[in-house]
Design a protein around this motif. Structure first.
Motif, PDB file in Angstrom:
ATOM      1  N   GLU A  20       0.845  -1.185   0.000  1.00 35.09           N
ATOM      2  CA  GLU A  20       0.000   0.000   0.000  1.00 35.09           C
ATOM      3  C   GLU A  20       0.879   1.233   0.000  1.00 35.09           C
ATOM      4  O   GLU A  20       1.648   1.464   0.922  1.00 35.09           O
ATOM      5  CB  GLU A  20      -0.904   0.002   1.232  1.00 35.09           C
ATOM      6  CG  GLU A  20      -1.866   1.161   1.267  1.00 35.09           C
ATOM      7  CD  GLU A  20      -2.744   1.141   2.502  1.00 35.09           C
ATOM      8  OE1 GLU A  20      -3.509   2.109   2.686  1.00 35.09           O
ATOM      9  OE2 GLU A  20      -2.664   0.176   3.271  1.00 35.09           O
ATOM     10  N   HIS A  21       0.761   2.038  -1.048  1.00 33.50           N
ATOM     11  CA  HIS A  21       1.591   3.233  -1.172  1.00 33.50           C
ATOM     12  C   HIS A  21       0.935   4.380  -0.425  1.00 33.50           C
ATOM     13  O   HIS A  21       0.267   5.223  -1.005  1.00 33.50           O
ATOM     14  CB  HIS A  21       1.786   3.594  -2.646  1.00 33.50           C
ATOM     15  CG  HIS A  21       2.727   2.678  -3.333  1.00 33.50           C
ATOM     16  ND1 HIS A  21       2.712   2.469  -4.673  1.00 33.50           N
ATOM     17  CD2 HIS A  21       3.727   1.897  -2.855  1.00 33.50           C
ATOM     18  CE1 HIS A  21       3.661   1.611  -5.021  1.00 33.50           C
ATOM     19  NE2 HIS A  21       4.279   1.260  -3.925  1.00 33.50           N
ATOM     20  N   SER A  22       1.127   4.421   0.862  1.00 33.63           N
ATOM     21  CA  SER A  22       0.515   5.469   1.652  1.00 33.63           C
ATOM     22  C   SER A  22       1.344   5.748   2.885  1.00 33.63           C
ATOM     23  O   SER A  22       1.536   4.883   3.724  1.00 33.63           O
ATOM     24  CB  SER A  22      -0.905   5.059   2.060  1.00 33.63           C
ATOM     25  OG  SER A  22      -1.478   6.038   2.886  1.00 33.63           O
TER      26      SER A  22
ATOM     27  N   THR B 288      -2.966   9.457   5.099  1.00 33.09           N
ATOM     28  CA  THR B 288      -4.273   8.853   4.830  1.00 33.09           C
ATOM     29  C   THR B 288      -4.652   8.996   3.365  1.00 33.09           C
ATOM     30  O   THR B 288      -5.718   8.563   2.956  1.00 33.09           O
ATOM     31  CB  THR B 288      -5.355   9.524   5.702  1.00 33.09           C
ATOM     32  OG1 THR B 288      -5.335  10.931   5.441  1.00 33.09           O
ATOM     33  CG2 THR B 288      -5.090   9.257   7.177  1.00 33.09           C
ATOM     34  N   TRP B 289      -3.762   9.598   2.559  1.00 29.71           N
ATOM     35  CA  TRP B 289      -4.019   9.817   1.145  1.00 29.71           C
ATOM     36  C   TRP B 289      -3.237   8.805   0.309  1.00 29.71           C
ATOM     37  O   TRP B 289      -2.258   8.227   0.785  1.00 29.71           O
ATOM     38  CB  TRP B 289      -3.614  11.243   0.758  1.00 29.71           C
ATOM     39  CG  TRP B 289      -4.285  12.278   1.612  1.00 29.71           C
ATOM     40  CD1 TRP B 289      -3.752  12.941   2.668  1.00 29.71           C
ATOM     41  CD2 TRP B 289      -5.631  12.725   1.509  1.00 29.71           C
ATOM     42  NE1 TRP B 289      -4.668  13.789   3.218  1.00 29.71           N
ATOM     43  CE2 TRP B 289      -5.843  13.675   2.521  1.00 29.71           C
ATOM     44  CE3 TRP B 289      -6.690  12.424   0.640  1.00 29.71           C
ATOM     45  CZ2 TRP B 289      -7.057  14.320   2.704  1.00 29.71           C
ATOM     46  CZ3 TRP B 289      -7.894  13.070   0.812  1.00 29.71           C
ATOM     47  CH2 TRP B 289      -8.076  14.015   1.844  1.00 29.71           C
ATOM     48  N   PRO B 290      -3.658   8.575  -0.957  1.00 28.54           N
ATOM     49  CA  PRO B 290      -2.981   7.585  -1.814  1.00 28.54           C
ATOM     50  C   PRO B 290      -1.652   8.106  -2.354  1.00 28.54           C
ATOM     51  O   PRO B 290      -1.464   8.314  -3.552  1.00 28.54           O
ATOM     52  CB  PRO B 290      -3.995   7.341  -2.925  1.00 28.54           C
ATOM     53  CG  PRO B 290      -4.743   8.626  -3.025  1.00 28.54           C
ATOM     54  CD  PRO B 290      -4.842   9.169  -1.625  1.00 28.54           C
TER      55      PRO B 290
ATOM     56  N   HIS C   6       3.084  -1.133 -11.055  1.00 31.24           N
ATOM     57  CA  HIS C   6       1.983  -0.677 -10.202  1.00 31.24           C
ATOM     58  C   HIS C   6       1.215   0.423 -10.925  1.00 31.24           C
ATOM     59  O   HIS C   6       1.692   1.007 -11.902  1.00 31.24           O
ATOM     60  CB  HIS C   6       2.489  -0.179  -8.843  1.00 31.24           C
ATOM     61  CG  HIS C   6       3.743   0.620  -8.898  1.00 31.24           C
ATOM     62  ND1 HIS C   6       3.799   1.897  -9.418  1.00 31.24           N
ATOM     63  CD2 HIS C   6       5.010   0.324  -8.522  1.00 31.24           C
ATOM     64  CE1 HIS C   6       5.033   2.353  -9.331  1.00 31.24           C
ATOM     65  NE2 HIS C   6       5.793   1.418  -8.797  1.00 31.24           N
TER      66      HIS C   6
ATOM     67  N   GLU D 257       0.361   3.306  -9.686  1.00 33.77           N
ATOM     68  CA  GLU D 257       0.796   4.643  -9.305  1.00 33.77           C
ATOM     69  C   GLU D 257       1.878   5.190 -10.237  1.00 33.77           C
ATOM     70  O   GLU D 257       2.662   4.434 -10.799  1.00 33.77           O
ATOM     71  CB  GLU D 257       1.351   4.635  -7.873  1.00 33.77           C
ATOM     72  CG  GLU D 257       0.334   4.371  -6.790  1.00 33.77           C
ATOM     73  CD  GLU D 257       0.120   2.900  -6.530  1.00 33.77           C
ATOM     74  OE1 GLU D 257      -0.634   2.576  -5.594  1.00 33.77           O
ATOM     75  OE2 GLU D 257       0.702   2.051  -7.258  1.00 33.77           O
TER      76      GLU D 257
ATOM     77  N   ASN E   2       5.547   7.892  -4.785  1.00 38.85           N
ATOM     78  CA  ASN E   2       4.522   7.162  -5.519  1.00 38.85           C
ATOM     79  C   ASN E   2       3.182   7.837  -5.253  1.00 38.85           C
ATOM     80  O   ASN E   2       2.846   8.132  -4.095  1.00 38.85           O
ATOM     81  CB  ASN E   2       4.433   5.703  -5.053  1.00 38.85           C
ATOM     82  CG  ASN E   2       5.511   4.837  -5.644  1.00 38.85           C
ATOM     83  OD1 ASN E   2       6.448   5.344  -6.254  1.00 38.85           O
ATOM     84  ND2 ASN E   2       5.413   3.539  -5.463  1.00 38.85           N
TER      85      ASN E   2
ATOM     86  N   SER F  14      -1.085   7.972  -6.610  1.00 41.07           N
ATOM     87  CA  SER F  14      -2.168   7.500  -7.465  1.00 41.07           C
ATOM     88  C   SER F  14      -2.514   8.546  -8.509  1.00 41.07           C
ATOM     89  O   SER F  14      -2.631   9.734  -8.196  1.00 41.07           O
ATOM     90  CB  SER F  14      -3.406   7.206  -6.610  1.00 41.07           C
ATOM     91  OG  SER F  14      -4.549   7.015  -7.424  1.00 41.07           O
TER      92      SER F  14
ATOM     93  N   PHE G 246      -5.199  11.034  -7.693  1.00 42.53           N
ATOM     94  CA  PHE G 246      -4.967  12.023  -6.649  1.00 42.53           C
ATOM     95  C   PHE G 246      -4.288  13.278  -7.185  1.00 42.53           C
ATOM     96  O   PHE G 246      -4.110  14.245  -6.463  1.00 42.53           O
ATOM     97  CB  PHE G 246      -4.116  11.395  -5.530  1.00 42.53           C
ATOM     98  CG  PHE G 246      -4.068  12.200  -4.265  1.00 42.53           C
ATOM     99  CD1 PHE G 246      -5.228  12.625  -3.640  1.00 42.53           C
ATOM    100  CD2 PHE G 246      -2.848  12.541  -3.697  1.00 42.53           C
ATOM    101  CE1 PHE G 246      -5.181  13.365  -2.468  1.00 42.53           C
ATOM    102  CE2 PHE G 246      -2.779  13.285  -2.526  1.00 42.53           C
ATOM    103  CZ  PHE G 246      -3.963  13.699  -1.901  1.00 42.53           C
TER     104      PHE G 246
END
Length: 304
Positions: free
Chosen positions: A17-19, A22-24, A45, A47, A99, A101, A104
């Protein structure tokens, strides 16, 4: 410094999980030699990825191309592109990696025009950043600001973080992207993913060249050409390398003996497994286990 270990599923898609908020979005430092494999294995991936070399040199492979990046250099890796990295010229390489998303980057109303088409620009799997270019420096400065925002989380930092991402993306669109889509390149990349997916699901079984070729809907000769073009090795050599890579996990995280590990990763001969391991890792499985065991125990204590 946070070192990043990631999980990869059967089709090489990164599962981590690229976080870091709390945001992507995730921003982390990576020392390549600290990865379990000693390099960053082939993966992909959804992202976007931005990398800047902080020290040393690294060799990146993006789809079919191989690039050498030195301290101060950077690279943007587009969504869905196969890539890997290893240290170059005997240097210990550390890089900072952002990284994010694609969804975003901008508001939904702008995504269709300013982001989505660029995700599928197969003529632009990557963009190099030259430290001499002002726009590349600007992107790096934005990443540093994002790092500070994540570390300090001041009031309304989420809004400022989003502003920095838009600045990064605007600089990229103005200076790097070619808005072209090559169907042949896209299809080749997708066929390769399908073949690697099959290998990663069946590596512990008997693997034949015709099985790999069938998964890519190719002849055996075409299959070999794909692997030579993209991975610079034969399909069966890649299978053995992947089996050795999987054995590293078992050597570090289980108490299985060498013979059990050899058979679990698809070798039908312990001696062949040991010889292949020595050829690829320049050491024996037992010596590797003894070397890595203290480090593995230390990581376990940290996690606990």
């Amino acid at each position: 410094m946070r070192n990043h270990h990631f999980l990869i599923d059967y089709n090489l898609k990164e599962l981590t999980e690229h976080s870091t908020t709390t945001w992507p979005i995730a921003l982390y430092h990576t020392k390549i030699r600290h990865h379990r494999s000693g390099y960053i294995p082939l993966h992909w991936h959804d992202e976007f990825q931005f990398v800047f070399i902080l020290e040393g040199e690294a060799e990146f492979q993006i789809n079919e191309e191989t690039l050498c990046l030195k301290q101060g250099d950077g690279i943007f890796i587009n969504s869905g592109c196969l890539h890997m990295a290893k240290e170059a010229n005997g240097t210990a390489c550390t890089y900072i990696c952002l990284n994010v998303s694609p969804h975003f980057i901008t508001a939904n109303e702008l995504f269709t025009t300013f982001v989505h088409p660029y995700m599928h620009a197969s003529q632009t799997p990557y963009i190099l950043f030259n430290w001499k270019d002002r726009w590349a420096k600007h992107i790096y400065q934005c990443i540093q600001t994002i790092q500070q925002l994540i570390d300090e989380t001041p009031a309304y930092y989420e809004l400022e973080l989003n502003i920095q991402l838009i600045i990064i993306w605007k600089n990229l669109l103005q200076n790097g992207f070619q808005m072209k889509h090559d169907v042949r390149k896209h299809n080749k990349n997708e066929r390769m993913k399908h073949m690697l997916n099959w290998i990663h699901q069946h590596y512990h079984e008997k693997v034949l060249l015709q099985d790999i070729a069938r998964e890519g809907q190719l002849s055996r000769s075409e299959c070999c050409r794909y692997f030579k073009d993209i991975l610079k090795k034969s399909p069966l050599h890649y299978v053995n390398e992947y089996r050795i890579q999987q054995s590293l996990i078992l050597l570090q995280e289980t108490d299985f003996n060498i013979t059990e590990i050899a058979y679990q990763v698809g070798f039908n001969s312990t001696s062949y497994f040991i010889n292949m391991f020595k050829r690829i890792k320049n050491t024996t499985p037992l010596a590797y286990r003894k070397l890595k065991l203290p480090h593995a125990l230390q990581l376990k204590r940290v996690e606990e």
